[in-house]
Each structure stands twice: as C-alpha cells, then as structure tokens.
Motif scaffolding. Structure first.
Motif, PDB file in Angstrom:
ATOM      1  N   GLN A 184       3.030   2.719  -2.074  1.00  0.00           N
ATOM      2  CA  GLN A 184       2.385   2.199  -3.273  1.00  0.00           C
ATOM      3  C   GLN A 184       1.255   1.255  -2.874  1.00  0.00           C
ATOM      4  OE1 GLN A 184       5.238   0.507  -6.001  1.00  0.00           O
ATOM      5  NE2 GLN A 184       6.675   2.231  -5.757  1.00  0.00           N
TER       6      GLN A 184
ATOM      7  N   ALA B 178      -1.644  -1.512  -4.499  1.00  0.00           N
ATOM      8  CA  ALA B 178      -2.148  -2.298  -5.628  1.00  0.00           C
ATOM      9  C   ALA B 178      -3.668  -2.177  -5.678  1.00  0.00           C
ATOM     10  CB  ALA B 178      -1.739  -3.760  -5.484  1.00  0.00           C
TER      11      ALA B 178
ATOM     12  N   THR C 183       4.010  -5.719  -3.682  1.00  0.00           N
ATOM     13  CA  THR C 183       3.870  -4.283  -3.420  1.00  0.00           C
ATOM     14  C   THR C 183       4.005  -3.981  -1.942  1.00  0.00           C
ATOM     15  OG1 THR C 183       2.384  -4.024  -5.323  1.00  0.00           O
ATOM     16  CG2 THR C 183       2.340  -2.290  -3.653  1.00  0.00           C
TER      17      THR C 183
ATOM     18  N   ALA D  45       0.163  -8.010  -5.051  1.00  0.00           N
ATOM     19  CA  ALA D  45      -0.164  -7.305  -3.807  1.00  0.00           C
ATOM     20  C   ALA D  45       0.888  -7.582  -2.740  1.00  0.00           C
ATOM     21  CB  ALA D  45      -1.541  -7.718  -3.311  1.00  0.00           C
TER      22      ALA D  45
ATOM     23  N   VAL E 271      -0.637  -0.247  -9.902  1.00  0.00           N
ATOM     24  CA  VAL E 271       0.062  -0.069  -8.628  1.00  0.00           C
ATOM     25  C   VAL E 271       0.403   1.411  -8.550  1.00  0.00           C
ATOM     26  CG1 VAL E 271       2.069  -0.664  -7.240  1.00  0.00           C
ATOM     27  CG2 VAL E 271       1.002  -2.411  -8.688  1.00  0.00           C
TER      28      VAL E 271
ATOM     29  N   VAL F 262      -4.949  -6.974 -11.224  1.00  0.00           N
ATOM     30  CA  VAL F 262      -4.433  -5.742 -10.612  1.00  0.00           C
ATOM     31  C   VAL F 262      -4.379  -4.696 -11.711  1.00  0.00           C
ATOM     32  CG1 VAL F 262      -2.474  -4.632  -9.489  1.00  0.00           C
ATOM     33  CG2 VAL F 262      -3.143  -6.957  -8.835  1.00  0.00           C
TER      34      VAL F 262
END
Length: 536
Positions: free
Chosen positions: A36, A38, A20, A17, A54, A51
């Motif tokens: 993007q 997650a 991202t 996360a 993504v 996760v």
C-alpha cells in the motif's frame, strides 16, 4: 491558512504515511498482502497537504496471468502425483507381471520335459497362483486409486463451494465499504487471495464489474460468483457409470446440470479428472485384457486336453464377466448381461456404449474414439455379439436408452486360479501320462499374439509400462516448465505488489524526518504567535 494549520496538515499526512509504511513492514510475510502506498496532494484549501488515498500497488493483468499459471501447475502437479504411483507400481522389476508371466511359462516348459512329473505340475500351480496374486494386487490397488480419486473430487468440490461463498461475501462487504467511503484494502487482499486459492482447485475466469465486485465463472461461462451471490457445484454418481463421480452445476433456481469432465482443464480438480479418465482407466483396461486373454486362451487348451487322471481338462483360470450398467435415466426395463466369446481376438481395451433407438435398434460405439462397432444381433436368442463379447438382452428397451459396457475393467482384480491339484493340468491330448502335446501348445501361448490378435502377453505389458512411464516423464517435464513460469510471474507480481523491507525501512526514516519537520513548522508557528501576543 495559518502556519500552524499548515504544519498540522503535514503532521496528519506524515502520520498516515508512517502508519501505511509500518503496516507494509509488519505484513511483509503475510500471504496475499498487497503493498500500500499513501498518495499526497495539495490540500483543497490551497495551503498545506493531505493524503488523497492509500492505494494498493496492484496489477490485475499480472495477477490474472499468475492465477492461470497456478491453475495449470496445480493440474499437472496433481496428475504427476497420481501417475507416479501407477508408474512405480508397474515398474517394480522383481514383482512385475512380465517377470511372473515368464516364471509361469518357464514352469510349463519344465512340465513339457516330463508331463508325468508331479513336482513339475505343482510348480506350474505355484507359479500360476503367484501370477494371479500379483494380478489381483495390481487390480485391487488401481480400484482403490479410483475410489480415492472420486473421494478427492468430493472434497475439492466442497472446498470450491466454500471459497466461492467467501468471495461473494467479500463482494458484499467491499461494496458496503465503498458506499460508506471507507478504504477496504484488507478486504480486497482477502478476496484476491481466495481467488488464487480457488485457481489451485479449478480454472476460473474473473471479471471486474463497474462497482468493483468480482464475477467468477468456469471455463464454460457458468458463474460461480455473481455479485453477492455464489452458485454451488455438487457431486453425484454418474448416471451412466456408477464407478465414477461426476460434478454438476446448481443454478439459482436449484436446477442441476451435469458438467463434462473437459470443463475442468486446470486446477487440481482438472488434474484428477484427466488422470482418472485417461491413465487410470486405460491401465485398468490393459491389465484386464491381459488377464482375459490368458484366461481364454489357456482355458481353451485346457478343456481340449486330457489331465493326468485321463479326464478331460477343466478351466484353469477365471475372470469376471464384462460389467454392464444401464443408464439411470433409462425408461425401459431392459437389462443386459455379457460373457466373453471363445475368441477374444477382437477384444480391445476400450469401453463401449450400447444404445437403443426405435429407428436403428441396438447400436454399439467405442467410448475411446466414438467410432461405430460392428455388432450382430440374433433376434431369436435376443443376443448382441461384438468385440469378443456376447450380450444377452432381457426386457424391452425404450427409445434413447443406453448401457455402458466395461469388458476388462474388473478382470485383473478378479483373476484367479481354479486348479490347485497339479494332476488336473491337461498336459496331453491322449490318456498317456507322459503325453506333453497340450503342454507344448500351452507353452506356445507365451509367443503367440493372443492379445487382440496382434500382441503377445509380454509385448502388451511392456507397452503398458512404457506408455505409463512416458506419460509420467511428459507430465514431469510439463510441470517443470509450468512451475518456472509460475515462479517468473510470482516474481513479477511481487516486484509490483510485494513488500520490500529495505524500501520500507528507508520510507520510515523519511516519513519520520518529515513528521519532525512538520512538527518544527508547528513549533515555529506557535513561537511566532506567542511573540505577537506578547507585543504590548
């Protein structure tokens, strides 16, 4: 699952996360980048977190609408750039043709006061040379614009081919990445950016296939990209009109099909073709008919009068004869040449196509309306007369052969003054040096409807300036509206797919705290385990 493993799963999720969100932040100003996010889900084992993906925050419908708007805006912007040049060229008050026409007839009016005045005669010659110089400058400038438009079409077709090749290559890479189970968000962004850039050049339709690849096609359905393959466009000289560049489609077998200009309604390519086929050619033809009408009318009077030396007058002005091009696909050996008749009142600003068939012989149509034109064929002289022109035919045409006739396209750039000696102006109809009878008739040409039998020279030029100016204003208004729509769609697209720095800064703090909390879970788990191990 142990508390340590649960904590570690959280650390791993937090890292993804954070990565991202960091990637979003650093690419906030990267062209074509899509936000993007997650997505978290419970671990499959039932404990901990993972996760699951993504994903890009991408709206295909909005993107499609935006690309369509970009294409329309690009066409209008290109058209405006070109038409504004013509508008500025014609609207130059001090050096406009109308001003110089008035100066020319003003000099003739001075001559009518005393036809024996050599100074007045030289003034007419000077005004005529200034007028012809302006005609040739305008005509040559428009000719250069036509060449430049053809060159731009060549360049843009090369760009289209380059972009479609890259899109096809990305289709292949994205398909491979998906087959390997890896994320290809960066490749998806690159592909969408290329489609947006392609839309600036030409209007295209994009279809997403079941495997995620893009199929990109022209408005007529011909595919530019299909899966991993791309299909080229190519330019060539028109078979019917060697002054124009046309675009052809090359299929998988290498066969070429020439595309109608109407195929390209959007994009800068469409804007260039629309400008060339309408405003540019119409302006060239309008200026040309002015030059031809003035030449024919004044020469008729000049050759019917007597100059200061007592001799019959000779031609005052000159323009090139109409241009005729045989289609390169013709199979016969016929060649056509044209001259203007003495009466050009039937001449129009249209171009014409002369066609031959075994059934109907030679027929003529207007290119602007497609209407049939009445033509008289003289089998003895082998000539075809229509629209103020006499066309001489040599050789034999085969069924289906055609010929393009451009009556006035090159007249302005070829307009010239043949007389440099004022004494050669045929101002009279007798041998008297003070006879101004013919000069008065020449002066009347200023107010006579000698253009197409319906308009004066000034009226024709004023109409031309007005039409071009009106077109420029209309396109500017349309462009403003279209630009506003593009801006709205861009805002909508960015609201979903763009990076908000403030939101990402907040996310970084949240994910950092989340990471620290998960680390605390691991720490607690480790402490508990050590405590258990220390029990004796």
């Amino acid at each position: 699952m142990s508390i340590i493993s649960i904590g570690v799963s959280g650390l791993s999720a937090a890292q993804i996360a954070l990565s991202t969100s960091s990637n979003n932040t650093t690419n906030a100003y990267t062209e074509g980048y899509t936000l993007q996010v997650a997505t978290f889900s419970e671990a499959t084992s039932g404990s901990g977190v993972q996760v699951s993906s993504v994903e890009r925050q991408y709206n295909q419908f909005v993107t499609t609408q935006l690309n369509s708007s970009i294409s329309a805006e690009s066409a209008l912007s290109t058209y405006q750039t070109e038409v504004d040049q013509v508008d500025s060229l014609l609207a130059d008050g001090d050096a406009s043709l109308d001003t110089l026409l008035q100066s020319f007839f003003s000099a003739i009016q001075t001559l009518t006061s005393d036809a024996s005045d050599t100074a007045a005669r030289e003034e007419v010659i000077g005004a005529a040379e200034t007028l012809t110089s302006q005609f040739t400058q305008l005509g040559s400038y428009l000719d250069e614009m036509a060449d430049d438009v053809n060159s731009q079409i060549d360049d843009q077709v090369t760009q289209v081919n380059d972009l479609t090749e890259q899109i096809a290559d990305l289709n292949k890479k994205i398909g491979l990445a998906d087959a390997l189970g890896t994320t290809s968000n960066d490749l998806l962004d690159q592909r969408d950016l290329l489609v947006s850039q392609l839309s600036e050049l030409v209007d295209v339709d994009v279809t997403i296939q079941d495997n995620g690849s893009y199929s990109v096609s022209l408005s007529n359905g011909l595919a530019l990209v299909a899966g991993n393959d791309s299909f080229e466009l190519q330019t060539s000289v028109s078979a019917s009109d060697p002054t124009q560049t046309v675009v052809a489609y090359v299929d998988a077998a290498g066969n070429t099909t020439v595309l109608d200009d109407s195929t390209f309604e959007g994009g800068s390519l469409g804007g260039l073709m629309e400008f060339r086929d309408t405003t540019l050619t119409e302006t060239q033809n309008q200026l040309g008919i002015l030059a031809v009408s003035l030449t024919q009318a004044l020469n008729t009077l000049q050759e019917a009068g007597i100059d200061l030396n007592g001799d019959t007058g000779t031609a005052f002005f000159s323009v090139d004869d109409p241009s005729i091009y045989g289609n390169t696909n013709n199979t016969g050996d016929a060649t056509l040449t044209a001259t203007f008749t003495d009466d050009v009142s039937e001449l129009s600003v249209s171009d014409y196509t002369v066609s031959y068939s075994d059934t109907d012989g030679y027929t003529v149509t207007r290119n602007d309306t497609g209407a049939s034109v009445e033509a008289t064929y003289d089998s003895g002289a082998n000539t075809l007369t229509f629209a103020g022109m006499s066309v001489a035919i040599s050789g034999t045409a085969d069924d289906g052969d055609s010929f393009l006739v451009l009556p006035t396209r090159n007249a302005a750039s070829s307009f010239s003054t043949l007389i440099s000696d004022g004494s050669l102006i045929a101002a009279g109809t007798s041998t008297g040096s003070s006879d101004n009878t013919n000069a008065l008739a020449m002066l009347d040409l200023q107010t006579d409807s000698i253009v197409g039998g319906t308009s004066t020279l000034s009226q024709t030029y004023s109409t031309l300036v007005s039409d071009v100016g009106s077109t420029a204003s209309k396109v500017a208004g349309q462009l403003e509206t279209q630009s506003s729509l593009t801006e709205q769609l861009t805002t909508l697209q960015q609201s979903e797919s763009g990076v908000n720095i403030d939101e990402e800064a907040a996310n970084l703090i949240v994910y950092q705290q989340y990471y620290q909390a998960c680390a605390k879970v691991v720490e607690v788990g480790t402490t508990l385990l050590d405590t258990i191990l220390d029990i004796s």
